[in-house]
Motif scaffolding. Structure first.
Motif, short mmCIF file in Angstrom:
data_model
loop_
_atom_site.label_atom_id
_atom_site.label_comp_id
_atom_site.label_asym_id
_atom_site.label_seq_id
_atom_site.Cartn_x
_atom_site.Cartn_y
_atom_site.Cartn_z
N ASP A 6 0.98 -1.14 0.11
CA ASP A 6 -0.03 -0.22 0.11
C ASP A 6 0.96 1.31 0.01
O ASP A 6 1.24 1.81 0.99
N LEU A 7 1.25 1.63 -1.34
CA LEU A 7 2.24 2.64 -1.19
C LEU A 7 1.48 4.06 -1.35
O LEU A 7 2.26 5.22 -1.31
N ASP A 8 0.23 4.03 -1.37
CA ASP A 8 -0.51 5.47 -1.23
C ASP A 8 -0.56 5.68 0.21
O ASP A 8 -0.20 6.97 0.60
N ARG A 9 -0.49 4.76 1.13
CA ARG A 9 -0.53 5.11 2.44
C ARG A 9 1.12 5.29 2.94
O ARG A 9 1.17 6.15 3.79
N TYR A 10 1.87 4.46 2.46
CA TYR A 10 3.13 4.20 2.68
C TYR A 10 4.01 4.61 1.54
O TYR A 10 4.74 3.53 0.97
N ASP A 14 8.70 7.00 -3.26
CA ASP A 14 8.88 8.17 -3.19
C ASP A 14 9.81 9.11 -2.28
O ASP A 14 9.68 8.96 -1.24
N PRO A 15 11.10 9.45 -2.67
CA PRO A 15 12.07 9.91 -1.76
C PRO A 15 11.60 10.77 -0.54
O PRO A 15 11.77 10.68 0.39
N ALA A 16 10.91 11.79 -1.07
CA ALA A 16 10.27 12.82 -0.27
C ALA A 16 9.39 12.32 0.76
O ALA A 16 9.32 12.34 2.05
N GLY A 17 8.15 11.38 0.30
CA GLY A 17 7.51 10.91 1.16
C GLY A 17 8.24 9.94 1.90
O GLY A 17 7.74 9.68 3.15
N ALA A 18 8.94 9.03 1.71
CA ALA A 18 9.76 7.99 2.59
C ALA A 18 10.58 8.90 3.58
O ALA A 18 10.69 8.26 4.69
N ALA A 19 11.11 9.98 3.21
CA ALA A 19 11.80 10.54 4.30
C ALA A 19 11.03 11.46 5.25
O ALA A 19 11.35 10.86 6.35
N ALA A 20 9.76 11.46 5.09
CA ALA A 20 8.77 12.19 6.06
C ALA A 20 8.30 11.07 6.76
O ALA A 20 8.27 11.09 8.25
N LEU A 21 8.01 9.81 6.23
CA LEU A 21 7.69 8.52 6.96
C LEU A 21 8.62 8.26 7.95
O LEU A 21 8.46 7.63 8.90
N ALA A 22 10.00 8.21 7.16
CA ALA A 22 11.13 7.87 8.26
C ALA A 22 11.27 8.53 9.50
O ALA A 22 11.55 8.05 10.56
N GLU A 23 10.93 9.72 9.45
CA GLU A 23 10.92 10.62 10.45
C GLU A 23 10.12 10.32 11.73
O GLU A 23 10.50 10.36 12.75
N ASN A 36 5.58 0.50 13.49
CA ASN A 36 4.85 -0.47 12.87
C ASN A 36 4.28 0.23 11.48
O ASN A 36 3.91 1.31 11.64
N LEU A 37 4.30 -0.52 10.35
CA LEU A 37 3.61 0.10 9.02
C LEU A 37 2.45 -0.95 8.91
O LEU A 37 2.14 -2.18 8.46
N ASP A 38 1.20 -0.68 9.66
CA ASP A 38 -0.05 -1.57 9.80
C ASP A 38 -0.60 -1.58 8.16
O ASP A 38 -0.74 -0.59 7.61
N GLY A 39 -0.85 -2.66 8.00
CA GLY A 39 -1.61 -2.90 6.60
C GLY A 39 -0.60 -2.57 5.40
O GLY A 39 -1.14 -2.08 4.33
N LEU A 40 0.85 -2.74 5.45
CA LEU A 40 1.60 -2.52 4.38
C LEU A 40 1.25 -3.44 3.20
O LEU A 40 1.42 -2.97 2.11
N LEU A 41 1.04 -4.41 3.67
CA LEU A 41 0.92 -5.53 2.44
C LEU A 41 -0.56 -5.49 2.19
O LEU A 41 -1.42 -5.64 3.26
N ARG A 42 -0.77 -5.32 1.00
CA ARG A 42 -2.29 -5.24 0.50
C ARG A 42 -2.75 -6.96 0.77
O ARG A 42 -2.35 -7.94 0.50
#
Ligand SMILES: [Fe+2]
Length: 266
Positions: A6-10, A14-23, A36-42
């Motif tokens: 679920d790359l819409d949620r996580y 996308d480098p900018a999106g991944a950096a914000a999530l990493a923070e 936890n990344l809940d529901g990462l796998l569809r």
């Protein structure tokens, strides 16, 4: 990878999106020793991944039964062999190794470079690498009725798992933060935990499809016995700061009952 995760949620891609999530995840990791990344796998990917795994779990998994203490080590300097902190308990599961699932949903996710880069960013590592061991790099552990992963401290700094199927009952991930530190082993506190006399134990509800990263070196943890016919199925991903890490033949024999990879199906 959009069809699996679920790359819409996580937005790991996308480098900018991944950096914000990493923070956000870095803060969680500092506060709770995990994120936890809940529901990462569809859901459809979960279904496909489980369909690939079911025949292997049923017919070709390694039955692992081990008596151990919380340290995986019977010789703790300064601790008498009969100290209650050294009490033995049993871990039982069924393991499918990476060489059996090289072309699978689980291994495609394990090897996906943006996920590895994201984990490195959260953990503050310059880079992480997949393990090179043909058996150990990614494992799928199954716990059946009555089976459990008992209390232990991890030997590795962090553990990455992807829950594929939760049982009907039991199989709860429990952990105890702040029990010991590098400077204070707190053997009396460890003994109380093992005796079931520690009110600070917490239980983490985990749903299928959740990616969990956990720092378990000083945080004791276990999975309680599964109850019922539905198995707990979880993928365990091994990453290292150096490339080329492999187990010795002895380690493979101990963990998997064999040292050699299985020949690829013709
Ligand atoms: Fe662990």
């Amino acid at each position: 990878m959009h069809d699996l995760l679920d790359l819409d949620r996580y937005p790991l891609h996308d480098p900018a999106g991944a950096a914000a999530l990493a923070e956000v995840c870095r803060r969680d990791l500092a506060a709770k020793a995990m994120f936890n990344l809940d529901g990462l796998l569809r859901p459809a990917a979960l279904e496909q991944g489980l369909a690939e795994l079911h025949p292997l779990i049923k017919n070709a998994s390694f039955f692992h039964r081990r008596s151990h203490n919380i340290y995986f080590d019977d010789n703790i300097p300064g601790l008498a062999p009969d100290h209650p902190a050294l009490k033995h308990c049993e871990t039982v599961n069924h393991t499918v190794c990476a060489d059996q699932i090289s072309d699978s949903v689980v291994c495609r996710i394990y090897e996906w470079p943006p996920l590895i880069d994201f984990l490195a960013a959260v953990l503050g590592k310059p880079r992480l690498f997949t393990m090179e061991d043909p058996l150990a790099r990614a494992n799928v552990m199954t716990y059946r009725d009555g089976e459990a992963l008992n209390w232990h401290f991890d030997r590795s700094e962090f553990t990455t798992t992807l829950l594929l199927q939760a049982p009907d009952a039991g199989g709860a991930f429990q952990y105890r933060c702040g029990l010991r530190s590098d400077d204070d082993p707190n053997y009396e506190g460890v003994a109380r935990l093992i005796a079931g006399d520690d009110p600070e134990v917490r239980t983490l509800p985990l749903g299928p499809g959740t990616l969990n990263v956990f720092k378990g070196k000083n945080t004791a943890h276990r999975v309680t016995p599964i109850a019922g016919a539905r198995e707990r199925i979880i993928a365990v991903f091994s990453y290292y700061e150096q490339p080329g890490v492999i187990f010795s033949a002895e380690e493979r024999l101990g963990f998997y009952g064999r040292a050699e990879p299985r020949p690829a199906p013709s």
